[in-house]
Design an enzyme around this catalytic site. Structure first.
Site, PDB file in Angstrom:
ATOM      1  CE  LYS A 269      -4.005  -1.780   2.584  1.00 45.23           C
ATOM      2  NZ  LYS A 269      -5.051  -1.551   1.589  1.00 45.23           N
ATOM      3  NE  ARG A 344     -11.179  -9.334  -2.664  1.00 49.20           N
ATOM      4  CZ  ARG A 344     -11.464  -8.371  -3.538  1.00 49.20           C
ATOM      5  NH1 ARG A 344     -11.861  -8.663  -4.753  1.00 49.20           N
ATOM      6  NH2 ARG A 344     -11.376  -7.101  -3.187  1.00 49.20           N
TER       7      ARG A 344
HETATM    8  N1  BES Z   1      -8.180  -3.716   4.173  1.00 43.18           N
HETATM    9  C1  BES Z   1      -8.367  -3.238   2.874  1.00 43.18           C
HETATM   10  C2  BES Z   1      -9.653  -2.427   2.703  1.00 43.18           C
HETATM   11  C3  BES Z   1      -9.747  -1.152   3.493  1.00 43.18           C
HETATM   12  C4  BES Z   1      -9.373   0.046   2.918  1.00 43.18           C
HETATM   13  C5  BES Z   1     -10.227  -1.149   4.781  1.00 43.18           C
HETATM   14  C6  BES Z   1      -9.470   1.217   3.630  1.00 43.18           C
HETATM   15  C7  BES Z   1     -10.329   0.022   5.489  1.00 43.18           C
HETATM   16  C8  BES Z   1      -9.957   1.216   4.918  1.00 43.18           C
HETATM   17  C9  BES Z   1      -8.406  -4.379   1.863  1.00 43.18           C
HETATM   18  O1  BES Z   1      -7.681  -5.506   2.205  1.00 43.18           O
HETATM   19  C10 BES Z   1      -7.849  -3.859   0.596  1.00 43.18           C
HETATM   20  O2  BES Z   1      -6.717  -3.496   0.576  1.00 43.18           O
HETATM   21  N2  BES Z   1      -8.668  -3.842  -0.450  1.00 43.18           N
HETATM   22  C11 BES Z   1      -8.257  -3.355  -1.720  1.00 43.18           C
HETATM   23  C12 BES Z   1      -8.785  -4.306  -2.768  1.00 43.18           C
HETATM   24  C13 BES Z   1      -8.224  -4.091  -4.131  1.00 43.18           C
HETATM   25  C14 BES Z   1      -6.747  -4.426  -4.168  1.00 43.18           C
HETATM   26  C15 BES Z   1      -8.976  -4.954  -5.098  1.00 43.18           C
HETATM   27  C16 BES Z   1      -8.858  -1.963  -1.879  1.00 43.18           C
HETATM   28  O3  BES Z   1      -9.944  -1.703  -1.381  1.00 43.18           O
HETATM   29  O4  BES Z   1      -8.212  -1.120  -2.491  1.00 43.18           O
HETATM   30 ZN    ZN Z   2      -5.637  -5.383   1.591  1.00 45.04          ZN
END
Ligand code: BES
Ligand code: ZN
Ligand code: ZN
Length: 491
Positions: A269, A344
């Site tokens: 990230k 997921r």
């Molecule tokens: N934990 C995150 C989602 C999230 C984002 C929770 C902000 C709380 C605040 C999740 O694991 C994630 O990173 N999702 C990605 C998915 C994408 C790579 C398809 C996202 O939401 O960007």
């Molecule tokens: Zn994630």
């Protein structure tokens, strides 16, 4: 601690007597209070409007040191949430002003839209939830929760609602437990540590708990959980806990995402907001606290099973790579399009296993699953995705009652195509930029291989707040505990 008392408000000897006041009608029957309210309303600064406040000291015929009148606004616009905010705010004020004890006078109204019980419950909830300070990491503990919060209510209602204060405290205790788990920094809640902490809480309340360690996860072929955990120094685990009342006829399975820190893995990230990714286990926290709370409340109708896959998602030389293909618990193969779509993956394994072991009648999973859900619904509302409209409606209604707000989102079958993989059975990433919360939910739906009602609650928005509200400090909110307990109570 919350206490009920039914003395004459004028005779209540306390340091602060709090009296909620409506703009348009009298909501107290006590004549001394009525008089005081009337004289307050003659002043320009107090009309009983929302946020209005006036403090009287040494009021003749009233024993309390000070009387705080607070505005609730118009009676027909009164809601449970306004009452939670009202009592939450006064409790926070008393904490910062270092007052020793407060007594809140419960309004004497019973309107059709808001029944006496709901009024009383909401006032207690706001007070109880606001009376929590998370200062574990402060050397100097400057503020202390109020020791006793008393509620003044007439004798008849005090008798009728005598069990309510303990129930509300248990319920709010569950929310606070989840809040603290979520607020704990990731260096103090590595998977092994979080599992230990959950096990300790479960033992405290005699909630049976089973834990599968990494070795067992390998033996049983939890390929998706192991793939997410691969990059971390910490070992993953799968926690199962249960509240099984004797005559329960149905089983509700609750599954919660437990990523103790989500760095994104090899799809690392960016810096923005990375420090908040300690909250990526808020689903697991909500489920663990809900099962414990259901047991403490002795909810009778349903067997409640909580299943929590707990991992850390880190990049390293051992981490799963984008493009890797993994085999999930049920045998389905998954192409890892993005290692940051890890929630997921762990949920898929946990759901498949729990469906096999527990044969539930209903499945609800709760997870901080997608940033896309925050884009869709903002930071305060959770997304509900379900193949069963009746189940979704029950969850949304529980959200209206508890003000843990939920909104039903669509699950269009044809969007499943977006996760087709040329190589494996499915991909954990959509080929489209849009609808990320929906495709994440559809991915999970693919692992519900039995024809049973299932709902997914995406709490990426409301699980965590950067700024305190009237009855919640900054950090974990404990979202989901009151919501699911309410759902279970009204099943
Ligand atoms: N934990 C995150 C989602 C999230 C984002 C929770 C902000 C709380 C605040 C999740 O694991 C994630 O990173 N999702 C990605 C998915 C994408 C790579 C398809 C996202 O939401 O960007
Ligand atoms: Zn994630
Ligand atoms: Zn995540």
């Amino acid at each position: 601690m919350i206490h009920l008392t039914s003395v004459d408000p004028a005779n209540e000897t306390c340091d602060t007597l709090v009296v909620p006041v409506c703009e348009d009608i009298d909501i107290h029957s006590n004549s001394i209070l009525k008089e005081l309210i009337q004289s307050a309303k003659k002043m320009p600064e107090f009309k009983g409007e929302p946020g209005d406040e006036i403090i009287f000291y040494a009021v003749p015929k009233i024993k309390a040191t000070r009387v705080v009148l607070g505005g609730l606004g118009k009676s027909d616009a009164l809601t449970a949430e306004k009452l939670r905010c009202f009592s939450g705010k006064v409790v926070k004020q008393c904490i910062t002003k270092k007052m020793s004890g407060i007594t809140i006078v419960v309004p004497d109204i019973d309107s059709e839209s808001l029944m006496a019980e709901a009024i009383f419950k909401a006032l207690m909830e706001g007070a109880c939830l606001a009376n929590h300070i998370y200062d574990k990491y402060k050397k100097e503990k400057k503020l202390k929760p109020i020791e006793t919060i008393r509620f003044l209510i007439d004798t008849e209602k005090a008798k009728k609602y005598r069990l309510l204060p303990k129930q509300v405290q248990t319920l709010c205790g569950g929310t606070i437990l989840a809040r603290e788990w979520v607020s704990t920094p990731s260096n103090d809640k590595k998977p092994e540590q979080l599992i230990k902490s959950i096990a300790a809480e479960a033992k405290k309340y005699n909630v049976p708990i089973t834990i599968l360690n990494e070795k067992e996860l390998k033996q049983k072929k939890f390929g998706a959980i192991l793939a997410v955990a691969a990059g971390s120094e910490s070992r993953p685990g799968l926690v199962m806990m249960e509240h099984s009342p004797q005559n329960a006829k149905k089983t509700v399975l609750l599954v919660g995402k437990g990523v103790t820190f989500d760095a994104g893995g090899i799809n690392l990230k960016g810096a923005a907001g990375l420090e908040t990714m300690k909250m990526d286990m808020a689903g697991a926290a909500a489920v663990a606290a809900t099962v414990i709370t259901a047991a403490r409340l002795n909810l009778k109708q349903t067997r409640i099973v909580g299943v929590l896959p707990i991992v850390e998602n880190m990049p390293s030389g051992r981490a799963t790579r984008p493009g890797d293909v993994i085999t999930s618990f049920g045998g389905k193969t998954i192409e890892v399009g993005n290692t940051d779509a890890e929630g997921r993956l762990i949920l898929a394994d946990a759901i498949s296993y729990a469906l096999k072991i527990y044969s539930p009648d209903t499945v609800i999973d709760i997870a901080t699953l997608t940033g896309a859900c925050i884009v869709a619904l903002g930071e305060k509302i959770a997304g509900v995705f379900s193949t069963d409209n009746a189940l979704a409606t029950r969850i949304v209604s529980a959200g209206e009652r508890t003000y843990e707000r939920c909104w039903q989102m669509p699950l269009p079958e044809d969007y499943k195509e977006l996760m087709k993989s040329d190589l494996a059975d499915i991909k954990n990433l959509s080929s489209s930029k849009g609808g990320g919360a929906i495709t994440a939910a559809l991915f999970l739906a693919d692992f519900i291989d039995k024809d049973i009602p299932w709902a997914h609650i995406d709490i990426a928005g409301p699980a965590y707040i950067g700024k305190a509200t009237d009855y919640c400090g900054s950090g974990g909110t404990g979202f989901g505990v009151r919501l699911i307990c309410d759902y279970l109570e009204n099943i």
